[in-house]
Design an enzyme around this catalytic site. Structure first.
Site, PDB file in Angstrom:
ATOM      1  N   ASP A 192     -23.391 -65.517  84.429  1.00 49.58           N
ATOM      2  CA  ASP A 192     -24.534 -65.750  83.542  1.00 49.58           C
ATOM      3  C   ASP A 192     -24.199 -65.363  82.105  1.00 49.58           C
ATOM      4  O   ASP A 192     -24.653 -66.010  81.162  1.00 49.58           O
ATOM      5  CB  ASP A 192     -25.770 -64.992  84.035  1.00 49.58           C
ATOM      6  CG  ASP A 192     -25.521 -63.502  84.285  1.00 49.58           C
ATOM      7  OD1 ASP A 192     -24.403 -63.014  84.032  1.00 49.58           O
ATOM      8  OD2 ASP A 192     -26.458 -62.820  84.750  1.00 49.58           O
ATOM      9  N   HIS A 224     -21.514 -68.621  89.196  1.00 49.85           N
ATOM     10  CA  HIS A 224     -21.321 -68.440  90.633  1.00 49.85           C
ATOM     11  C   HIS A 224     -22.651 -68.555  91.370  1.00 49.85           C
ATOM     12  O   HIS A 224     -23.731 -68.420  90.785  1.00 49.85           O
ATOM     13  CB  HIS A 224     -20.689 -67.074  90.912  1.00 49.85           C
ATOM     14  CG  HIS A 224     -21.501 -65.926  90.401  1.00 49.85           C
ATOM     15  ND1 HIS A 224     -22.659 -65.491  91.015  1.00 49.85           N
ATOM     16  CD2 HIS A 224     -21.356 -65.141  89.296  1.00 49.85           C
ATOM     17  CE1 HIS A 224     -23.174 -64.482  90.344  1.00 49.85           C
ATOM     18  NE2 HIS A 224     -22.410 -64.252  89.276  1.00 49.85           N
TER      19      HIS A 224
END
Length: 484
Positions: free
Chosen positions: A385, A103
């Site tokens: 992540d 994102h």
């Protein structure tokens, strides 16, 4: 160089020759950097392939510079990005693209206790920088998303951020713009140049999946809006993935959890040995007036990165201010932790087991397309992540930086036009070709003139070789057996 030869013939002294070389050197370096094929500086990668990537001469800052690394992590949209996506010999045909994204820029997930939250506006304002030419149209289009097909709880999530003071973890305007730019870049390559999708594309040609966070859904929509030939809500079928590692129905893996716990113990051991870090935590705790243990538990780097990326002053109290030196020490430790993580291999073992379900799904789809199936030719996973990082590790791409905001990992499937039954893949991280950094294809380019990796090498890695270190032949067995 011809100029140097002329100087020699003219009988210049040694000192004059050296001065002339110093004049020419900056010009040479400028010319080198005008060649748009080197994404090394942006991504921290050093691809070995002689065919694609030139080293970034003399300009790469020290690898442990925490301020430089933080700027790279922020990924603030500024200049046009250079990328190597879509590069192949002219007789190759692109038949499928899989994209895994993190994102975009977000508000912190944690707050530093007893400090004022960063004053960040999450309203989308096209006139506010950074912006994008299609941001205004994106806002209008996202307001009309009732026709979209969304799995489960996704339908209740907002299509774009809209709070004047960001909520915890909310996507910011920077995050939206990052993925509008990603989509535009990929469209120019895959749609305009390689015609991956026709103008009358159908929902069956896409596979879209996101975790259940608004920031991942909104990031996916921003990328798709500028990527698709014609964004049509009726053709958008977004699937919900409850797991951040996208393990779907294959999440039961005891040894994966074991290696993750071992990795967390390693992180803790490194942290308690870092005296400089502990002094910084003690000092920060005094500034905000809380116990050091409480400050440490609030994960202050997450919040401080938001201040840093948005160019907002670090928080102050009556006792004092958190400053750049505090930030540098914590960020430097984070970088040292990433380096040790690569050396100790515990994270690598975790990554192999954590990512196999996702990589196996990817391989199965690529094989079906190689066999002639025309569905799901473009795939988008919108994630975090903690999704991208283990995938990079499992593939053996050890030189890659930790995933920045709006990072992208791309798998391209190509068909050899001269031998249509042969298919090859390319893997790219933030635009850099990392195909030959993978453990399964790092030596192939030495024996081949083709700048890509045979699909079967990727298949064999996922179906068989990933388990060798566990002395196993299957994912189920590897999940229940210790590594050698």
């Amino acid at each position: 160089m011809a100029t140097c030869a002329a100087a020699s013939q003219a009988g210049w002294s040694y000192k004059e020759k050296q001065q002339w070389k110093l004049v020419l050197l900056p010009i040479f370096l400028v010319l080198v950097h005008l060649i748009p094929v080197n994404p090394v500086r942006e991504d921290g990668l050093n691809p070995k392939s002689r065919k694609r990537i030139m080293p970034d001469l003399l300009t790469e800052p020290p690898a442990i510079d925490p301020v430089y690394e933080a700027h790279v992590y922020c990924n603030i949209p500024t200049i046009a990005e250079r990328s190597m996506e879509g590069h192949a010999p002219h007789y190759f045909k692109l038949v499928s693209v899989h994209v895994l994204i993190r994102h975009g820029d977000r508000y912190p997930l944690y707050a530093i206790p007893k400090t004022k939250r960063p004053d960040i506006d999450c309203m989308l304002v096209p006139s506010r920088k950074p912006s994008h030419p299609q941001l205004e149209a994106f806002i209008k289009h996202m307001s009309k998303g009732s026709a979209a097909q969304m799995d489960g709880s996704l339908s209740s999530l907002p299509r774009f951020p809209s709070h004047s003071l960001c909520e915890m973890g909310e996507l910011t305007q920077i995050g939206v713009v990052q993925h509008l730019r990603n989509g535009q870049l990929l469209r120019e390559i895959y749609i305009n140049k390689h015609k991956l999708l026709p103008g009358d594309w159908t929902a069956k040609q896409l596979y879209l999946e996101t975790t259940g966070k608004s920031r991942t859904l909104q990031s996916a929509l921003a990328l798709l809006y500028t990527f698709l030939p014609d964004f049509d809500w009726k053709k958008i079928n977004m699937r919900h993935q409850w797991s951040t590692i996208f393990c779907s129905g294959s999440c039961d893996c005891p040894m994966r959890n074991h290696y993750l716990e071992e990795e967390q113990r390693r992180q803790y051991s490194l942290r308690v040995k870092n005296n400089d870090l502990e002094k910084i935590y003690v000092d920060m705790a005094k500034i905000v007036g809380i116990p050091t243990r409480q400050l440490r538990a609030s994960n202050p780097i997450d919040s401080l990165l938001c201040y840093f990326c948005h160019n907002v002053s670090f928080p102050c109290t009556k006792t004092g201010c958190i400053g750049m030196e505090h930030f540098k020490v914590i960020k430097r430790h984070q970088l040292e932790d990433e380096r040790e993580r690569q050396e100790k291999k515990l994270y690598f073992l975790y990554a192999l087991l954590a990512t196999h379900p996702l990589l196996n799904q990817t391989v199965n789809r690529l094989q079906r397309i190689a066999e002639g199936k025309k569905e799901e030719v473009f795939v988008l996973y919108s994630a975090h992540d903690v999704t991208l990082s283990p995938v990079l590790s499992a593939l053996g791409i050890t030189e890659a930086r930790f995933p920045r905001f709006a990072a992208r990992l791309v798998f391209e499937l190509w068909q050899d036009g001269k031998r249509p039954k042969e298919h090859f893949i390319r893997i790219l991280y933030n635009g850099a070709d990392v195909t030959f950094q993978t453990s399964f294809c790092k030596d192939h380019y030495k024996r081949s003139s083709k700048p890509m990796c045979p699909l079967e090498k990727f298949v064999n890695f996922v179906k068989r070789d990933m388990f060798l270190i566990f002395n196993s032949t299957s994912y189920y067995d590897a999940c229940r057996r210790r590594a050698l």
